[in-house]
Design an enzyme around this catalytic site. Sequence first.
Site, mmCIF file in Angstrom:
data_model
loop_
_atom_site.group_PDB
_atom_site.id
_atom_site.type_symbol
_atom_site.label_atom_id
_atom_site.label_comp_id
_atom_site.label_asym_id
_atom_site.label_seq_id
_atom_site.Cartn_x
_atom_site.Cartn_y
_atom_site.Cartn_z
ATOM 1 N N ILE A 1 -5.468 16.188 30.934
ATOM 2 C CA ILE A 1 -5.936 16.753 32.191
ATOM 3 C C ILE A 1 -7.462 16.743 32.176
ATOM 4 O O ILE A 1 -8.093 17.413 31.363
ATOM 5 C CB ILE A 1 -5.425 18.198 32.382
ATOM 6 C CG1 ILE A 1 -3.904 18.286 32.184
ATOM 7 C CG2 ILE A 1 -5.855 18.728 33.741
ATOM 8 C CD1 ILE A 1 -3.082 17.431 33.132
ATOM 9 N N GLU A 2 -8.027 15.942 33.067
ATOM 10 C CA GLU A 2 -9.477 15.860 33.235
ATOM 11 C C GLU A 2 -9.853 16.791 34.381
ATOM 12 O O GLU A 2 -9.310 16.682 35.480
ATOM 13 C CB GLU A 2 -9.866 14.421 33.570
ATOM 14 C CG GLU A 2 -11.335 14.194 33.794
ATOM 15 C CD GLU A 2 -11.659 12.735 34.131
ATOM 16 O OE1 GLU A 2 -12.844 12.462 34.401
ATOM 17 O OE2 GLU A 2 -10.750 11.889 34.151
ATOM 18 N N ILE A 3 -10.757 17.723 34.115
ATOM 19 C CA ILE A 3 -11.237 18.643 35.152
ATOM 20 C C ILE A 3 -12.696 18.295 35.403
ATOM 21 O O ILE A 3 -13.503 18.290 34.461
ATOM 22 C CB ILE A 3 -11.082 20.107 34.705
ATOM 23 C CG1 ILE A 3 -9.616 20.387 34.316
ATOM 24 C CG2 ILE A 3 -11.560 21.048 35.808
ATOM 25 C CD1 ILE A 3 -9.409 21.723 33.639
ATOM 26 N N LEU B 1 -8.548 16.110 37.996
ATOM 27 C CA LEU B 1 -8.578 17.144 39.024
ATOM 28 C C LEU B 1 -10.024 17.484 39.355
ATOM 29 O O LEU B 1 -10.840 17.681 38.455
ATOM 30 C CB LEU B 1 -7.856 18.398 38.521
ATOM 31 C CG LEU B 1 -6.421 18.185 38.048
ATOM 32 C CD1 LEU B 1 -5.893 19.445 37.384
ATOM 33 C CD2 LEU B 1 -5.532 17.758 39.210
ATOM 34 N N SER C 1 -17.090 15.753 33.535
ATOM 35 C CA SER C 1 -15.715 16.122 33.232
ATOM 36 C C SER C 1 -15.537 16.749 31.864
ATOM 37 O O SER C 1 -16.293 16.471 30.933
ATOM 38 C CB SER C 1 -14.821 14.871 33.266
ATOM 39 O OG SER C 1 -14.915 14.192 34.485
#
Length: 127
Positions: A120-122, A73, A109
């Site tokens: 979930i990679e932000i 994301l 990230s």
Amino acid sequence: MHIERLDHLVLTVADIERTCAFYGAVLGFRVETFGSGRTALVFGQQKINLHLAGHEFEPKALAPTPGSGDLCLIASTPLAEVIAELGSAQVAIEEGPADRTGACAPLRSVYVRDPDHNLIEISNYVS
């Protein structure tokens, strides 16, 4: 054929309410009900449709399984603020900050897990 963008994707989850609580409270996604009682997580111009494990909608993936997702994301919030917000929400960072390669540009990230242990990679784009 020219594919323009992703409209939505589907996550199979063990508990829709728990998933909505995480994505709503931690990531700021809007929970939307559509169709005949289906649930989606809406952000930007995209959404994640949720399927309850064992009660998936047809057609579906061949082997839908909670925890099999791996999403990246892009946040407009600076990564330092993302990290602080994750800490405030008591969400553990599994890895990062780390430099990665995105579809459009290099990324910086952090990685967390949702309630089903999807990765979930932000990320922020790095110019």
